[in-house]
Design a protein around this motif. Structure first.
Motif, PDB file in Angstrom:
ATOM      1  N   GLY A 119      34.931  53.305  93.852  1.00 40.53           N
ATOM      2  CA  GLY A 119      34.206  53.949  95.205  1.00 40.53           C
ATOM      3  C   GLY A 119      34.910  55.089  95.951  1.00 40.53           C
ATOM      4  N   LEU A 120      35.377  55.850  95.085  1.00 45.44           N
ATOM      5  CA  LEU A 120      36.387  56.913  95.782  1.00 45.44           C
ATOM      6  C   LEU A 120      35.709  58.496  95.831  1.00 45.44           C
ATOM      7  N   ALA A 121      34.103  58.230  95.624  1.00 44.31           N
ATOM      8  CA  ALA A 121      33.304  59.659  95.722  1.00 44.31           C
ATOM      9  C   ALA A 121      33.422  60.208  97.039  1.00 44.31           C
ATOM     10  N   PRO A 122      33.569  59.380  98.311  1.00 45.32           N
ATOM     11  CA  PRO A 122      33.364  59.793  99.615  1.00 45.32           C
ATOM     12  C   PRO A 122      34.831  60.715 100.021  1.00 45.32           C
ATOM     13  N   LEU A 123      36.046  60.487  99.198  1.00 49.48           N
ATOM     14  CA  LEU A 123      37.138  61.196  99.406  1.00 49.48           C
ATOM     15  C   LEU A 123      37.079  62.699  98.875  1.00 49.48           C
ATOM     16  N   TYR A 124      35.986  63.137  98.324  1.00 53.21           N
ATOM     17  CA  TYR A 124      36.020  64.387  97.804  1.00 53.21           C
ATOM     18  C   TYR A 124      34.743  65.278  98.412  1.00 53.21           C
ATOM     19  N   ASP A 125      34.745  66.681  98.546  1.00 56.69           N
ATOM     20  CA  ASP A 125      33.607  67.271  98.935  1.00 56.69           C
ATOM     21  C   ASP A 125      32.593  67.230  97.924  1.00 56.69           C
ATOM     22  N   LEU A 126      32.867  67.174  96.582  1.00 59.18           N
ATOM     23  CA  LEU A 126      31.869  66.764  95.595  1.00 59.18           C
ATOM     24  C   LEU A 126      32.315  66.346  94.453  1.00 59.18           C
ATOM     25  N   VAL A 127      31.420  65.746  93.482  1.00 61.62           N
ATOM     26  CA  VAL A 127      31.875  64.795  92.237  1.00 61.62           C
ATOM     27  C   VAL A 127      31.246  65.733  91.170  1.00 61.62           C
ATOM     28  N   ILE A 128      32.044  65.782  90.092  1.00 59.21           N
ATOM     29  CA  ILE A 128      31.846  66.419  88.676  1.00 59.21           C
ATOM     30  C   ILE A 128      31.949  65.105  87.953  1.00 59.21           C
ATOM     31  N   VAL A 129      30.930  64.768  87.159  1.00 59.70           N
ATOM     32  CA  VAL A 129      30.906  63.945  86.214  1.00 59.70           C
ATOM     33  C   VAL A 129      30.800  64.298  84.729  1.00 59.70           C
ATOM     34  N   VAL A 130      31.765  64.359  83.894  1.00 61.47           N
ATOM     35  CA  VAL A 130      31.532  64.562  82.344  1.00 61.47           C
ATOM     36  C   VAL A 130      30.937  63.627  81.549  1.00 61.47           C
ATOM     37  N   ASP A 131      29.668  63.927  81.050  1.00 63.43           N
ATOM     38  CA  ASP A 131      28.748  62.646  80.598  1.00 63.43           C
ATOM     39  C   ASP A 131      28.621  63.131  79.143  1.00 63.43           C
ATOM     40  N   ALA A 132      28.779  62.045  78.353  1.00 64.07           N
ATOM     41  CA  ALA A 132      28.437  61.896  76.885  1.00 64.07           C
ATOM     42  C   ALA A 132      27.749  60.594  76.573  1.00 64.07           C
ATOM     43  N   SER A 133      27.271  60.690  75.308  1.00 64.80           N
ATOM     44  CA  SER A 133      26.557  59.532  75.009  1.00 64.80           C
ATOM     45  C   SER A 133      27.531  58.454  74.505  1.00 64.80           C
ATOM     46  N   PRO A 134      27.128  57.089  74.618  1.00 61.65           N
ATOM     47  CA  PRO A 134      28.093  56.061  74.136  1.00 61.65           C
ATOM     48  C   PRO A 134      28.554  56.389  72.771  1.00 61.65           C
ATOM     49  N   GLU A 135      27.419  56.805  72.036  1.00 66.65           N
ATOM     50  CA  GLU A 135      28.052  57.044  70.517  1.00 66.65           C
ATOM     51  C   GLU A 135      28.850  58.071  70.403  1.00 66.65           C
ATOM     52  N   THR A 136      28.875  59.085  71.203  1.00 66.62           N
ATOM     53  CA  THR A 136      29.944  59.915  71.165  1.00 66.62           C
ATOM     54  C   THR A 136      31.207  59.392  71.547  1.00 66.62           C
ATOM     55  N   GLN A 137      31.101  58.663  72.697  1.00 65.85           N
ATOM     56  CA  GLN A 137      32.609  58.166  73.260  1.00 65.85           C
ATOM     57  C   GLN A 137      33.121  57.443  71.915  1.00 65.85           C
ATOM     58  N   LEU A 138      32.346  56.364  71.629  1.00 64.74           N
ATOM     59  CA  LEU A 138      32.958  55.541  70.587  1.00 64.74           C
ATOM     60  C   LEU A 138      33.665  56.332  69.195  1.00 64.74           C
ATOM     61  N   ASP A 139      32.839  57.383  68.767  1.00 66.31           N
ATOM     62  CA  ASP A 139      33.262  58.120  67.695  1.00 66.31           C
ATOM     63  C   ASP A 139      34.452  58.568  68.100  1.00 66.31           C
ATOM     64  N   ARG A 140      34.724  59.385  69.230  1.00 70.02           N
ATOM     65  CA  ARG A 140      35.956  59.965  69.732  1.00 70.02           C
ATOM     66  C   ARG A 140      37.040  59.119  69.518  1.00 70.02           C
TER      67      ARG A 140
END
Length: 209
Positions: A119-140
């Motif tokens: 729940g740390l999002a309020p600590l920042y001026d903005l939040v960037i999320v790096v997104d990848a599919s679960p299949e890509t995550q698992l493969d990496r």
């Protein structure tokens, strides 16, 4: 100063994005690296981890055996919570020290793997999320990090869902793409961050109404 929270699921490629942001001029505060520092041999952090989990989590040289500890905590939410209670305050204190040392006009990027979960999002001026599919995550994780599929799935399951991360995102960076496309996207994002940084500085300097 613009304070940016950067997060993403394990294997999403967050480290590559943070590296590209540094190339653009960002000041990086890497929570994972700090988490290693605060449990280095001789630190109170390591003493606390050993007290909680036993000497079996130590490598022969006295350092923390991170793979062994990971195999314990990522399969047990209660044990993971114990570890987080030890490490997170130490990481937070060191992160604040590094942020305070940055120049006033900096874009400071906090690379925080568990930003969503804690729940740390309020600590920042903005939040960037790096997104990848679960299949890509698992493969990496299996192909690049050498994890077993079982271990990789357990670590992914211990984190927030893809949907939960995207809910807190101000900016999403898709990393199901080739490196050059990722680089172009990060360059575009950097332009937006650099544009916002002076406005943040001006707002911080305004007297209260």
């Amino acid at each position: 100063m613009l304070k940016v929270g950067l997060t993403g699921g394990i294997g999403a490629g967050k480290s590559e994005v943070s590296r590209l942001l540094v190339e653009c001029g960002a000041v990086l505060i890497d929570a994972d690296r700090i988490a290693r520092e605060v449990v280095a041999p001789g630190t109170p952090g390591l003493d606390a981890v050993v007290a909680a989990f036993g000497a079996d989590v130590l490598a022969p040289d006295g350092s923390l055996d991170r793979p062994r500890l990971g195999s314990i905590v990522f399969a047990d939410p209660e044990k993971l919570a114990v570890l987080n209670k030890i490490v997170h305050p130490l990481v937070g204190a060191r992160s604040r020290e590094l942020e305070d040392a940055a120049a006033e006009d900096s874009v400071v990027v906090h690379d925080v793997p568990l930003l969503t979960e804690n729940g740390l999002a309020p600590l920042y001026d903005l939040v960037i999320v790096v997104d990848a599919s679960p299949e890509t995550q698992l493969d990496r994780l299996v192909r690049q990090r050498g994890m077993t599929e079982e271990d990789a799935r357990a670590r992914m399951a211990a984190q927030a869902t893809r949907e939960q991360r995207r809910e807190i995102a101000d900016i999403v960076i898709d990393n199901d793409v080739p490196l050059e496309e990722l680089r172009q996207r990060v360059t575009e994002v950097w332009a937006e961050l650099a544009r916002r940084a002076p406005a943040t500085r001006q707002q911080a300097g305004r007297p209260e109404e």
